[in-house]
Design a protein around this motif. Structure first.
Motif, PDB file in Angstrom:
ATOM      1  N   LEU A 273       5.467 -41.260  -2.114  1.00 38.42           N
ATOM      2  CA  LEU A 273       5.473 -42.221  -3.574  1.00 38.42           C
ATOM      3  C   LEU A 273       3.990 -42.271  -4.372  1.00 38.42           C
ATOM      4  N   THR A 274       3.372 -42.066  -2.824  1.00 40.28           N
ATOM      5  CA  THR A 274       1.819 -42.609  -3.318  1.00 40.28           C
ATOM      6  C   THR A 274       1.110 -41.383  -4.194  1.00 40.28           C
ATOM      7  N   ALA A 275       1.159 -40.587  -3.235  1.00 42.26           N
ATOM      8  CA  ALA A 275       1.278 -39.551  -4.144  1.00 42.26           C
ATOM      9  C   ALA A 275       1.622 -38.901  -4.958  1.00 42.26           C
ATOM     10  N   ILE A 276       2.455 -39.165  -5.704  1.00 40.07           N
ATOM     11  CA  ILE A 276       2.781 -38.433  -6.764  1.00 40.07           C
ATOM     12  C   ILE A 276       1.843 -39.341  -7.723  1.00 40.07           C
ATOM     13  N   ALA A 277       1.527 -40.706  -7.561  1.00 40.34           N
ATOM     14  CA  ALA A 277       0.851 -41.229  -8.259  1.00 40.34           C
ATOM     15  C   ALA A 277      -0.490 -40.583  -8.629  1.00 40.34           C
ATOM     16  N   MET A 278      -0.463 -40.061  -7.258  1.00 40.23           N
ATOM     17  CA  MET A 278      -2.311 -39.908  -6.972  1.00 40.23           C
ATOM     18  C   MET A 278      -2.387 -38.008  -8.206  1.00 40.23           C
ATOM     19  N   ILE A 279      -1.676 -38.003  -7.839  1.00 38.94           N
ATOM     20  CA  ILE A 279      -1.612 -36.424  -8.196  1.00 38.94           C
ATOM     21  C   ILE A 279      -1.297 -36.227  -9.728  1.00 38.94           C
ATOM     22  N   HIS A 280      -0.626 -37.495 -10.416  1.00 35.40           N
ATOM     23  CA  HIS A 280      -0.734 -37.513 -12.110  1.00 35.40           C
ATOM     24  C   HIS A 280      -2.006 -37.909 -11.864  1.00 35.40           C
ATOM     25  N   SER A 281      -2.439 -39.486 -11.167  1.00 34.86           N
ATOM     26  CA  SER A 281      -4.050 -39.881 -11.889  1.00 34.86           C
ATOM     27  C   SER A 281      -4.409 -38.780 -11.875  1.00 34.86           C
ATOM     28  N   PHE A 282      -5.014 -37.862 -11.348  1.00 33.66           N
ATOM     29  CA  PHE A 282      -5.913 -36.751 -11.372  1.00 33.66           C
ATOM     30  C   PHE A 282      -5.824 -36.320 -12.404  1.00 33.66           C
ATOM     31  N   THR A 283      -4.719 -35.363 -12.877  1.00 31.61           N
ATOM     32  CA  THR A 283      -4.130 -34.716 -13.491  1.00 31.61           C
ATOM     33  C   THR A 283      -5.302 -36.009 -15.121  1.00 31.61           C
ATOM     34  N   LEU A 284      -4.782 -36.920 -16.085  1.00 30.72           N
ATOM     35  CA  LEU A 284      -5.267 -37.518 -16.905  1.00 30.72           C
ATOM     36  C   LEU A 284      -7.260 -38.199 -16.646  1.00 30.72           C
ATOM     37  N   TYR A 285      -7.346 -37.901 -15.468  1.00 28.73           N
ATOM     38  CA  TYR A 285      -8.655 -38.070 -14.709  1.00 28.73           C
ATOM     39  C   TYR A 285      -9.127 -36.703 -15.144  1.00 28.73           C
ATOM     40  N   ARG A 286      -9.080 -35.802 -14.368  1.00 29.39           N
ATOM     41  CA  ARG A 286      -9.267 -34.077 -14.222  1.00 29.39           C
ATOM     42  C   ARG A 286      -9.450 -33.735 -16.476  1.00 29.39           C
ATOM     43  N   ARG A 287      -8.574 -34.866 -16.948  1.00 25.43           N
ATOM     44  CA  ARG A 287      -7.546 -33.636 -18.523  1.00 25.43           C
ATOM     45  C   ARG A 287      -8.748 -34.354 -20.005  1.00 25.43           C
ATOM     46  N   ARG A 288      -8.806 -36.175 -19.443  1.00 25.35           N
ATOM     47  CA  ARG A 288      -9.482 -36.938 -20.329  1.00 25.35           C
ATOM     48  C   ARG A 288     -10.182 -38.120 -19.386  1.00 25.35           C
ATOM     49  N   GLY A 289     -10.282 -38.565 -18.350  1.00 28.79           N
ATOM     50  CA  GLY A 289     -11.451 -38.709 -18.397  1.00 28.79           C
ATOM     51  C   GLY A 289     -10.997 -40.465 -17.922  1.00 28.79           C
ATOM     52  N   VAL A 290     -10.012 -40.616 -17.592  1.00 28.48           N
ATOM     53  CA  VAL A 290      -9.329 -42.054 -17.430  1.00 28.48           C
ATOM     54  C   VAL A 290      -8.277 -42.046 -16.441  1.00 28.48           C
ATOM     55  N   PHE A 291      -7.764 -43.368 -15.980  1.00 31.50           N
ATOM     56  CA  PHE A 291      -7.184 -43.578 -14.906  1.00 31.50           C
ATOM     57  C   PHE A 291      -7.956 -43.833 -13.656  1.00 31.50           C
ATOM     58  N   LYS A 292      -9.524 -43.703 -13.870  1.00 33.08           N
ATOM     59  CA  LYS A 292     -10.702 -43.234 -12.600  1.00 33.08           C
ATOM     60  C   LYS A 292     -10.029 -44.423 -11.811  1.00 33.08           C
ATOM     61  N   ARG A 293      -9.956 -45.662 -11.988  1.00 31.05           N
ATOM     62  CA  ARG A 293      -9.754 -46.767 -11.204  1.00 31.05           C
ATOM     63  C   ARG A 293      -8.121 -46.455 -10.671  1.00 31.05           C
ATOM     64  N   TRP A 294      -7.219 -46.354 -11.663  1.00 38.80           N
ATOM     65  CA  TRP A 294      -5.779 -45.365 -10.317  1.00 38.80           C
ATOM     66  C   TRP A 294      -5.818 -44.631  -9.559  1.00 38.80           C
TER      67      TRP A 294
END
Length: 716
Positions: A273-294
């Motif tokens: 479950l947490t890996a799902i959150a991690m992968i989705h957060s990484f997507t926004l971190y790379r693409r849009r520079g947000v979800f850094k803390r997440w």
């Protein structure tokens, strides 16, 4: 062998200590502008990382050679050697490396070292501070794992077999070892543990890079770019491991299910479950520079939950069919790893807090950003809740549920509505804009998926009314434990409401995923590609998005399977006279005894099996006149000669919309045959959906460079 193995293992422990010191020294020297010395220290650290992997490879290789050559000089090999004449014996010998407590820890440690060496090899020509710090963190983790093995005989795979247990020729004295657990002698258990351990070991890398980013202050997307592919790779194997474990539980354990909310199953589920959150957060971190803390938090808590699974398995904290005997060294080591990881993350987050400012992270929940946030929230809260319920029996009684063992019904009561909501979120998310969603545009994009989903939902509701509702009524009418279990899940109206919402979520998710994939194919056709080529080119040119939608499609199919096989199973224990021609019926099927065999195999294990002809049942429960035989099932019981442990080998007959599951449970006091019969609706959807989901994730993982977005993903 014992002396060589212990020397290699001790050397591996020393090499990890020797590795992380120059790696962190390199970071410190670079900060002081001493570039030449920093480069030298980094090179030394990298070489020691490779040396550590080499030493651990030799350790694993030594255990493997002992299994393949039937060398019983190691107590671990003698205890876990597969006593079987199966055609798969060679594979079982290989799987002995990870079949037991000591070998599994060594194997896991070795895999982490392989990931560390892989990261070092990729950055060998450019030994940057970020990678040096990440490798230093990984070496500390490896050091602690090695320490748990070296300092505890209970975790050491190289403890020598007592001389009294060996004959002069090196073979075991008769009766000195029971060998590998018979439950593990199955092809799925050859693959399930290594797949899970690969996933676990890979989760160390994102955590290491997250801590490294906080140590170095490099909070740009670079650390995510280094860790992202390994995170997805790990998630693939976590998923494969869970699916294989479900297959094994369904066929081997003989209870007719595939998920029991067992403590170690839960441990895998938490990190998944947490890996799902991690992968989705990484997507926004790379693409849009947000979800850094997440992203930083998700990477850390995924690693902590991975270690928590080990802690649960090896500490004796929670009882589980997967758990090993309690070991104080393991308890303190793995508890220490979790505490240190959490404290290091919190302190570094406080230190770097000013650098983690994010602009416009979430302007509106009705957006892709908002839906990603809700996805992360549901996954992480769900994982924390599962973790709490799993360890609740060991908590103080003054805490909620403290000292109580939580039943599977409690987990289901929480998980089922949460899964339905999650499915609805997945179905809607791709149609939203990134920052804000224009209402008119959303309605336009949702029109076709909504219509398709309505058609699918109508078909599912027809199946619900014609098959699932009668199944529910049949279970309630039969009474007993199955009816009591259904009653615990809530009143009939609520139970059906959860079903309807879940099927609606599955229909919408399936429709939106299929629609987006279809639109991508049509776009390729409009450019001149033939239809088959258009499908291939879609995954070639937009693999991340197309693979993601394919994975969502698999989730939709699996959700349908979870509803049927998790909520509407008909189960009954029937007694049949132990004679050819005797009949029994259950779930609309008539079972006729056509043969009974009771004998011994080459290892003197007792094998009792029953041949059952399966036909449709008439209203009185007998075979319908003129009915065509559907097939023959041969469930059996194997009783180990050395341990007297019973292993149920269930028999399954699969149909497009349901499985007939039969387990032979032995003889009753009156000599009749005891058969556990279950009808599992839609269970095939679980396996098909899981396979499609894995295929989608693999396809999304394959590209090595940035690829164009599908139109639905590029809306502002």
């Amino acid at each position: 062998m014992s002396l060589i193995g212990n020397l290699l293992q001790d050397a591996a422990l020393i090499s990890t200590i020797a590795a992380f010191i120059p790696l962190f020294a390199s970071v410190a020297l670079a900060r002081r502008g001493r570039t030449a010395q920093a480069s030298t220290a980094a090179n030394v650290g990298f070489l020691l990382v490779f040396l550590n992997t080499l030493l651990l490879t030799l350790c694993v290789g030594l255990v493997l050679v002992c299994f393949l050559t039937e060398n019983m000089s190691l107590s671990y090999v003698a205890t876990n050697f597969p006593q079987t004449s199966s055609a798969l014996k060679l594979l079982y010998q290989v799987s002995g490396v990870w079949a037991g407590r000591q070998g599994s820890l060594l194997f896991w440690t070795w895999l982490i070292s392989l990931f560390a060496s892989g990261c070092a090899w990729r950055r060998l020509r450019q030994t940057d501070e970020l990678t040096c710090a990440a490798l230093g963190v990984m070496e500390i983790v490896i050091m602690l794992f090695c320490g748990a093995a070296v300092l505890s005989d209970a975790n050491n795979a190289f403890v020598a077999t007592p001389a009294s247990a060996l004959n002069a020729d090196g073979t075991l004295v008769a009766g000195m070892s029971t060998g590998m657990n018979p439950l593990l002698l199955h092809w799925a258990m050859v693959l399930h543990p290594p797949a899970t351990f690969i996933g676990y070991a890979g989760c160390t890398v994102p955590f290491a890079y997250a801590i490294a980013a906080l140590i170095t202050g490099d909070l740009s997307p670079r650390w995510v770019e280094h860790a992202d592919r390994i995170a997805v790779f790990s998630f693939i194997f976590l998923t494969i491991g869970m699916v294989l474990g479900a297959v094994w539980a369904y066929v081997v354990l003989g209870w007719g299910g595939f998920w029991a909310w067992d403590a170690v199953e839960n441990a895998s589920f938490m990190s998944w479950l947490t890996a799902i959150a991690m992968i989705h957060s990484f997507t926004l971190y790379r693409r849009r520079g947000v979800f850094k803390r997440w992203s930083l938090f998700a990477a850390t808590i995924t690693f902590i939950f991975v270690v928590l699974g080990t802690f649960i398995t090896r500490s004796g904290l929670v009882q589980s069919v997967h758990a090993f005997a309690e070991d104080p060294v393991s308890t303190y080591f793995f508890l220490g790893i979790m505490v240190v990881a959490a404290l290091a993350f919190l302190l570094l987050m406080l230190y770097r807090n000013a650098s983690l400012a994010e602009d416009d992270e979430i302007e509106s929940l009705a957006s892709k950003n908002g839906s990603y946030y809700l996805t992360d929230l549901i996954c992480i809260v769900g994982a924390c809740l599962v973790a709490y319920l799993t360890v609740s029996s060991s908590l103080p009684t003054w805490l909620p549920l403290g000292g109580q063992v939580v039943s599977a019904g409690v987990y289901n009561a929480v998980a089922r509505p949460a899964t339905a909501i999650f499915g609805l979120l997945m179905g809607v998310c791709p149609m939203l804009g990134w920052r804000k969603t224009d209402g008119a545009a959303f309605r336009r994009h949702m029109r076709a998926p909504a219509l398709i989903g309505l058609v699918v939902f109508t078909a599912l509701m027809g199946y619900f009314a014609l098959e699932l509702v009668p199944a529910y009524d049949a279970v309630m009418a039969a009474g007993g434990d199955p009816a009591a279990t259904l009653t615990e899940q809530g009143p009939r109206v609520y139970y059906f409401a959860v079903t309807v919402v879940s099927l609606a979520a599955a229909a919408l998710l399936l429709a939106s995923s299929a629609y987006l994939l279809g639109r991508g194919v049509r776009a390729r056709v409009s450019k001149g590609d033939a239809a088959p080529l258009a499908v291939v080119n879609l995954f070639r040119h937009s693999p991340a998005q197309a693979g993601g939608y394919l994975a969502h499609l698999g989730c939709a199919i699996a959700l349908v399977g979870l509803v049927g096989s998790g909520m509407y199973v008909q189960e009954q224990t029937v007694s049949v006279p132990a004679e050819v021609g005797a009949q029994a019926s259950s779930g609309g099927y008539a079972l006729t005894v056509t043969g009974i065999d009771d004998g011994f195999d080459e290892q003197d294990n007792r094998i009792m099996e029953v041949d059952l002809a399966v036909t449709p049942a008439a209203e009185d429960g007998t075979t319908s006149e003129g009915a065509t035989e559907l097939g023959v099932l041969t469930p059996s019981i194997e009783v180990s000669a050395s341990t007297q442990q019973q292993t149920l080998h269930a028999a399954v007959m699969s149909f497009p919309t349901e499985d007939l599951f039969v387990a032979f449970q032995g003889l009753n006091a009156d000599g009749s045959l005891s058969l556990s019969v279950k009808v599992n609706p839609l269970i095939m959807c679980n396996w098909v959906g899981g396979a499609i989901c894995i295929a989608g994730i693999v396809l999304a993982f394959l590209p090595r460079r940035a690829t164009p977005l599908l139109a639905a993903d590029d809306r502002g």
